[in-house]
Design a protein around this motif. Sequence first.
Motif, PDB file in Angstrom:
ATOM      1  N   ILE A  41      15.510  22.092-110.781  1.00 32.34           N
ATOM      2  CA  ILE A  41      15.923  20.687-111.629  1.00 32.34           C
ATOM      3  C   ILE A  41      15.811  20.800-112.990  1.00 32.34           C
ATOM      4  CG2 ILE A  41      15.574  18.251-111.544  1.00 32.34           C
ATOM      5  CD1 ILE A  41      14.869  18.752-108.178  1.00 32.34           C
ATOM      6  N   SER A  42      14.461  21.242-113.301  1.00 33.16           N
ATOM      7  CA  SER A  42      14.238  21.441-114.787  1.00 33.16           C
ATOM      8  C   SER A  42      15.014  22.266-115.427  1.00 33.16           C
ATOM      9  CB  SER A  42      12.648  21.737-114.799  1.00 33.16           C
ATOM     10  OG  SER A  42      11.737  20.885-114.515  1.00 33.16           O
ATOM     11  N   GLN A  43      15.752  23.153-114.954  1.00 35.33           N
ATOM     12  CA  GLN A  43      16.432  23.974-115.459  1.00 35.33           C
ATOM     13  C   GLN A  43      17.907  23.406-115.827  1.00 35.33           C
ATOM     14  OE1 GLN A  43      17.486  27.300-112.752  1.00 35.33           O
ATOM     15  NE2 GLN A  43      19.053  28.362-114.024  1.00 35.33           N
ATOM     16  N   MET A  44      18.439  22.770-114.733  1.00 39.54           N
ATOM     17  CA  MET A  44      19.571  22.079-114.979  1.00 39.54           C
ATOM     18  C   MET A  44      19.463  20.818-116.108  1.00 39.54           C
ATOM     19  SD  MET A  44      21.112  21.601-111.188  1.00 39.54           S
ATOM     20  CE  MET A  44      19.570  20.971-110.226  1.00 39.54           C
ATOM     21  N   LEU A  45      18.297  20.171-116.227  1.00 38.07           N
ATOM     22  CA  LEU A  45      18.208  19.201-117.083  1.00 38.07           C
ATOM     23  C   LEU A  45      17.801  19.872-118.519  1.00 38.07           C
ATOM     24  CD1 LEU A  45      15.481  16.798-115.474  1.00 38.07           C
ATOM     25  CD2 LEU A  45      17.861  16.633-115.604  1.00 38.07           C
TER      26      LEU A  45
ATOM     27  N   GLN B  26      11.918  14.632-123.032  1.00 36.27           N
ATOM     28  CA  GLN B  26      10.586  14.156-122.463  1.00 36.27           C
ATOM     29  C   GLN B  26      10.459  14.806-121.375  1.00 36.27           C
ATOM     30  OE1 GLN B  26      10.123   9.805-123.685  1.00 36.27           O
ATOM     31  NE2 GLN B  26      12.157  10.021-123.923  1.00 36.27           N
ATOM     32  N   ILE B  27      11.436  14.699-120.333  1.00 39.65           N
ATOM     33  CA  ILE B  27      11.181  15.269-119.111  1.00 39.65           C
ATOM     34  C   ILE B  27      10.797  16.665-119.049  1.00 39.65           C
ATOM     35  CG2 ILE B  27      11.995  15.345-116.639  1.00 39.65           C
ATOM     36  CD1 ILE B  27      13.500  12.674-117.415  1.00 39.65           C
ATOM     37  N   VAL B  28      11.817  17.525-119.832  1.00 35.45           N
ATOM     38  CA  VAL B  28      11.840  18.804-119.669  1.00 35.45           C
ATOM     39  C   VAL B  28      10.546  19.385-120.402  1.00 35.45           C
ATOM     40  CG1 VAL B  28      12.965  20.951-120.554  1.00 35.45           C
ATOM     41  CG2 VAL B  28      14.161  19.158-119.871  1.00 35.45           C
ATOM     42  N   PHE B  29       9.897  18.632-121.460  1.00 33.36           N
ATOM     43  CA  PHE B  29       8.985  19.149-122.260  1.00 33.36           C
ATOM     44  C   PHE B  29       7.519  19.095-121.199  1.00 33.36           C
ATOM     45  CE2 PHE B  29       5.018  18.471-124.494  1.00 33.36           C
ATOM     46  CZ  PHE B  29       4.926  19.551-125.383  1.00 33.36           C
ATOM     47  N   PHE B  30       7.362  17.848-120.386  1.00 31.93           N
ATOM     48  CA  PHE B  30       6.264  17.932-119.558  1.00 31.93           C
ATOM     49  C   PHE B  30       6.412  18.572-118.355  1.00 31.93           C
ATOM     50  CE2 PHE B  30       5.358  14.357-122.391  1.00 31.93           C
ATOM     51  CZ  PHE B  30       3.964  14.554-123.051  1.00 31.93           C
ATOM     52  N   ALA B  31       7.410  18.127-117.444  1.00 32.70           N
ATOM     53  CA  ALA B  31       7.677  18.572-116.296  1.00 32.70           C
ATOM     54  C   ALA B  31       8.129  20.073-116.192  1.00 32.70           C
ATOM     55  CB  ALA B  31       8.684  17.774-115.357  1.00 32.70           C
TER      56      ALA B  31
ATOM     57  N   ALA C 183       7.118  25.427-114.755  1.00 32.04           N
ATOM     58  CA  ALA C 183       7.570  26.794-115.226  1.00 32.04           C
ATOM     59  C   ALA C 183       6.402  27.600-115.623  1.00 32.04           C
ATOM     60  CB  ALA C 183       8.427  26.725-116.320  1.00 32.04           C
ATOM     61  N   LEU C 184       5.408  27.067-116.137  1.00 32.64           N
ATOM     62  CA  LEU C 184       4.230  27.732-116.491  1.00 32.64           C
ATOM     63  C   LEU C 184       3.521  28.088-115.416  1.00 32.64           C
ATOM     64  CD1 LEU C 184       2.547  26.395-119.685  1.00 32.64           C
ATOM     65  CD2 LEU C 184       3.449  28.750-119.418  1.00 32.64           C
ATOM     66  N   GLN C 185       3.284  27.214-114.234  1.00 32.43           N
ATOM     67  CA  GLN C 185       2.709  27.389-113.036  1.00 32.43           C
ATOM     68  C   GLN C 185       3.701  28.535-112.161  1.00 32.43           C
ATOM     69  OE1 GLN C 185       2.033  24.016-110.579  1.00 32.43           O
ATOM     70  NE2 GLN C 185       2.181  25.410-108.557  1.00 32.43           N
ATOM     71  N   ALA C 186       4.982  28.514-112.273  1.00 34.18           N
ATOM     72  CA  ALA C 186       5.383  29.647-111.692  1.00 34.18           C
ATOM     73  C   ALA C 186       5.170  30.731-112.290  1.00 34.18           C
ATOM     74  CB  ALA C 186       7.032  28.851-111.597  1.00 34.18           C
ATOM     75  N   MET C 187       5.313  30.852-113.482  1.00 38.01           N
ATOM     76  CA  MET C 187       5.033  32.443-114.298  1.00 38.01           C
ATOM     77  C   MET C 187       3.734  32.862-113.839  1.00 38.01           C
ATOM     78  SD  MET C 187       7.432  32.958-116.303  1.00 38.01           S
ATOM     79  CE  MET C 187       6.917  34.097-117.519  1.00 38.01           C
ATOM     80  N   PHE C 188       2.484  31.848-113.778  1.00 35.14           N
ATOM     81  CA  PHE C 188       1.370  32.334-113.404  1.00 35.14           C
ATOM     82  C   PHE C 188       0.968  32.650-111.917  1.00 35.14           C
ATOM     83  CE2 PHE C 188       0.442  30.834-117.856  1.00 35.14           C
ATOM     84  CZ  PHE C 188      -0.267  32.088-118.318  1.00 35.14           C
ATOM     85  N   THR C 189       1.736  31.861-111.157  1.00 33.56           N
ATOM     86  CA  THR C 189       1.644  32.191-109.750  1.00 33.56           C
ATOM     87  C   THR C 189       3.091  32.132-109.140  1.00 33.56           C
ATOM     88  OG1 THR C 189       1.320  29.797-109.206  1.00 33.56           O
ATOM     89  CG2 THR C 189      -0.700  30.792-109.606  1.00 33.56           C
TER      90      THR C 189
END
Length: 240
Positions: free
Chosen positions: A89-93, A107-112, A117-123
């Motif tokens: 969803i963040s990708q589409m936004l 605002q939404i993409v910056f935070f969410a 994405a960082l959580q996904a990158m690390f885990t």
Amino acid sequence: MDTFFASRTEEHFLAYTLPHFIVLAAMLLLAIAMFRFKSAIRSNARAKTFIRIALLLCLIIPEAALYAWYGAEGLWDVQYTLPLELCSISQMLAVIMLLTRSRLLYQIVFFAGIGGALQAMFTPDLVFAFPHFRFFHFFIVHIAIILAAFYMTWIEQYRPTWKSIGITMIFLNILVVIVGGIDYWLDANYMFLRHKPETASLLDVLGPYPLYLIIEELIALVIFTIMYLPFLRRKGSTAA
């Protein structure tokens, strides 16, 4: 090529091996380069356009290829392959944000977007190891989400506010209700709203269902607040 697009693999992705470290390093170096040369990029219309288009291509082409792969390999399944994960969803936004330069979506993409994405990158919740197509898709898209938010911040000079945190939290809670309803309807588990992922993730330390959902929301609020602190300090320095 058959191995690159294979629908099954015997060699599963392992976190914090050499390929994982390489993509983490690539993400860091790209972010540092964008920050280091932000003034030069900002003053060069061609460079700005090139980077924005490159980010759009990195968000759109791998995702289009993913759904073509689902179809070609007979993997399409509404329980698993709809774009209903937070990063999808963040990708589409992020795509719409880059096309329209929407301040609300920023605002939404910056935070969410960055947070997820960082959580996904690390885990990574990823089965296919390097050099499979899914490995490249996963990391290219997640890096592009992060860099898209950084581009709007450093190059376009957008800034989040305290209100942005509230907007993002409201958005996420509305999303939980919508996706949770779809999960119930399809007997699916998008956004891990019904149970934790099968692979290791940060959710493993957050307690059982549904406690981990509540704790996850509190952690998101803390992380968003920490992400905003550099902007708060900058405002204070400007005022001084």
